[in-house]
Design an enzyme around this catalytic site. Structure first.
Site, PDB file in Angstrom:
ATOM      1  N   GLY A  78       0.670  -1.222  -0.138  1.00  0.00           N
ATOM      2  CA  GLY A  78      -0.008   0.098   0.021  1.00  0.00           C
ATOM      3  C   GLY A  78       0.938   1.165  -0.069  1.00  0.00           C
ATOM      4  O   GLY A  78       1.910   1.184   0.101  1.00  0.00           O
ATOM      5  N   ARG A  87      -8.959  10.556   2.773  1.00  0.00           N
ATOM      6  CA  ARG A  87      -9.123   9.171   3.025  1.00  0.00           C
ATOM      7  C   ARG A  87      -9.583   8.584   1.631  1.00  0.00           C
ATOM      8  O   ARG A  87      -8.998   7.670   1.412  1.00  0.00           O
ATOM      9  CB  ARG A  87     -10.175   8.823   4.135  1.00  0.00           C
ATOM     10  CG  ARG A  87      -9.645   7.862   4.866  1.00  0.00           C
ATOM     11  CD  ARG A  87     -10.467   7.609   6.239  1.00  0.00           C
ATOM     12  NE  ARG A  87     -10.557   6.085   6.229  1.00  0.00           N
ATOM     13  CZ  ARG A  87     -11.617   5.567   6.939  1.00  0.00           C
ATOM     14  NH1 ARG A  87     -12.632   6.263   7.345  1.00  0.00           N
ATOM     15  NH2 ARG A  87     -11.450   4.332   7.101  1.00  0.00           N
ATOM     16  N   ALA A 117      -4.399  -7.006   4.323  1.00  0.00           N
ATOM     17  CA  ALA A 117      -4.079  -6.234   5.886  1.00  0.00           C
ATOM     18  C   ALA A 117      -3.992  -4.899   5.479  1.00  0.00           C
ATOM     19  O   ALA A 117      -4.289  -3.921   6.408  1.00  0.00           O
ATOM     20  CB  ALA A 117      -2.995  -6.862   6.374  1.00  0.00           C
ATOM     21  N   ASP A 147      -7.666  -5.891  16.960  1.00  0.00           N
ATOM     22  CA  ASP A 147      -8.541  -5.052  18.057  1.00  0.00           C
ATOM     23  C   ASP A 147      -9.237  -5.871  19.011  1.00  0.00           C
ATOM     24  O   ASP A 147      -8.927  -5.534  20.055  1.00  0.00           O
ATOM     25  CB  ASP A 147      -9.536  -4.272  17.045  1.00  0.00           C
ATOM     26  CG  ASP A 147      -9.162  -3.734  15.821  1.00  0.00           C
ATOM     27  OD1 ASP A 147      -9.147  -2.440  15.941  1.00  0.00           O
ATOM     28  OD2 ASP A 147      -8.875  -4.269  14.958  1.00  0.00           O
ATOM     29  N   ARG A 150      -6.521  -6.958  21.179  1.00  0.00           N
ATOM     30  CA  ARG A 150      -6.037  -5.891  22.194  1.00  0.00           C
ATOM     31  C   ARG A 150      -7.072  -5.849  23.197  1.00  0.00           C
ATOM     32  O   ARG A 150      -6.841  -5.579  24.296  1.00  0.00           O
ATOM     33  CB  ARG A 150      -5.899  -4.512  21.426  1.00  0.00           C
ATOM     34  CG  ARG A 150      -4.673  -4.293  20.359  1.00  0.00           C
ATOM     35  CD  ARG A 150      -5.055  -3.060  19.600  1.00  0.00           C
ATOM     36  NE  ARG A 150      -3.739  -2.875  18.684  1.00  0.00           N
ATOM     37  CZ  ARG A 150      -3.540  -2.191  17.737  1.00  0.00           C
ATOM     38  NH1 ARG A 150      -4.925  -1.723  17.215  1.00  0.00           N
ATOM     39  NH2 ARG A 150      -2.617  -1.951  16.969  1.00  0.00           N
ATOM     40  N   HIS A 174     -12.624  -1.630  10.951  1.00  0.00           N
ATOM     41  CA  HIS A 174     -11.539  -1.618  11.557  1.00  0.00           C
ATOM     42  C   HIS A 174     -10.978   0.036  11.586  1.00  0.00           C
ATOM     43  O   HIS A 174     -10.478   0.315  10.625  1.00  0.00           O
ATOM     44  CB  HIS A 174     -10.334  -2.499  10.978  1.00  0.00           C
ATOM     45  CG  HIS A 174      -8.868  -2.120  11.451  1.00  0.00           C
ATOM     46  ND1 HIS A 174      -8.598  -2.301  12.589  1.00  0.00           N
ATOM     47  CD2 HIS A 174      -7.808  -1.531  10.683  1.00  0.00           C
ATOM     48  CE1 HIS A 174      -7.319  -1.945  12.868  1.00  0.00           C
ATOM     49  NE2 HIS A 174      -6.755  -1.676  11.725  1.00  0.00           N
TER      50      HIS A 174
END
Ligand code: NAD
Length: 313
Positions: A78, A87, A117, A147, A150, A174
């Site tokens: 990316g 964005r 990803a 997440d 976490r 996400h």
């Protein structure tokens, strides 16, 4: 033979590669990057660790033709957001990057599973499905897997129990609209809501809300402190690959296509799903409360809105 091709040998891609070597997740790992020298250097560096590893993995810098017999193509390639870039502009540039990747992967005869990803991961996973026209169960994003890890870590610290005995998930985009469906969270087999009722002096919903916010802010905090996040996501990718390659039927909050679930269709979003050799076996549809449904709807609205803004031609 279990074969993975990694496209994008930056920080996230190589954290995944390093973790897969240490965890011996496949037999062959091929590295591809637009920067061919970088991919070659990374392959050399990893190969030099083989003598210290229990793995005898074959690792080399390759080409898109190498995807033909691969089980999984992991995409971590990316471009970074430029100063002042929106964005949506970033999304359009990353879509261009994905066009240069998905086409050649499909031309190789690849019939395996795409695992994405690259951020914004839910949208880039949907872009991958659109560009490849692969069956939706074989296009997966990392979603809120990291997440959720976490969250379980922080809940484990708060309640003083091993994160492995915390059964709780982060769902949705996400990103900023992700949320914890607390009505579904369990410590071992006991609902968290009951734990709060039984221990009003020790535990509170306010603290849990703070934990949820801290999970949502984790990436920003790490990026502020060290520029990027990569170890955690690298290990999350390994876990998803292992679930696929070992046909585990493991439940992970990957990004996958909603097909009438929760009243949505066609949007990729993080939701607990059973993962095995065929990719997504089934989505586990949770009994969300009205408030939790509103949060999921908001995630889907944001993701649909951004996807609609992408220029594909
Ligand atoms: P990075 O800049 O270190 O690596 C990106 C790599 O992609 C570079 O090596 C670059 O050469 C390569 N690349 C660019 N264009 C390419 C093309 N057309 N073909 C092949 N390779 C190409 O970035 P990073 O820190 O590794 O992050 C990678 C992505 O992972 C980002 O989008 C980041 O936001 C995302 N990420 C996702 C999560 C998650 O939870 N899903 C977590 C952290 C980071």
């Amino acid at each position: 033979m279990k074969k993975i091709v990694l496209v994008g040998t930056g920080m996230v891609g190589m954290s995944f590669a390093y973790a897969s070597l240490n965890q011996n997740v496949c037999d062959e790992l091929v590295l591809i990057d637009i920067n061919k020298e970088r991919a070659k250097g990374e392959a050399m560096d990893l190969n030099h660790g083989l003598a210290f590893s229990k793995s005898s993995m074959k690792i080399f810098a390759g080409e898109y033709e190498d995807c033909g017999d691969a089980d999984i193509v992991v995409i971590c390639a990316g471009v970074a957001q430029k100063n002042g870039e929106t964005r949506l502009q970033l999304l359009n540039r990353n879509t261009a990057v994905f066009k240069s990747i998905i086409g050649p992967v499909c031309e190789s005869g690849f019939k395996g599973i795409f695992l994405v990803a690259t951020n914004p991961v839910d949208i880039m996973t949907r872009v991958t499905q659109k560009l490849s026209d692969f069956p939706k169960e074989r296009v997966i994003g990392t979603g809120t897997t990291l997440d959720s890890a976490r969250l379980r870590y922080l809940m484990g610290e708060y309640f003083g129990i091993n994160p492995r005995s915390v059964h709780a998930y982060v769902m949705g985009e996400h990103g900023d609209t992700e949320f914890v469906p607390w009505s579904q969270a369990l410590l071992s087999t006991k609902p968290v809501s009951d734990v709060l009722l039984d221990n009003p002096q020790r535990f509170s919903m306010e603290e849990l809300n703070r934990i949820e916010e801290s999970v949502r802010q984790s990436a920003y905090k790490i990026i502020e402190a060290k520029g990027a996040t990569y170890y955690g996501i690298g290990m999350a990718i390994v876990q998803i690959c292992r679930a696929i390659l070992q046909d585990e039927n493991s439940v992970l909050t990957v990004s996958c296509d909603l097909d009438g679930h929760y009243g949505h269709r066609g949007v990729y979003v993080g939701t607990p799903s059973i993962i095995n050799r065929n990719g997504i076996k089934t989505l586990i549809e949770l009994s969300l409360t009205g408030k939790e449904m509103n949060k999921l709807n908001e995630s889907c609205r944001v993701l649909n809105e951004h996807f609609a803004g992408i220029e594909f031609d």
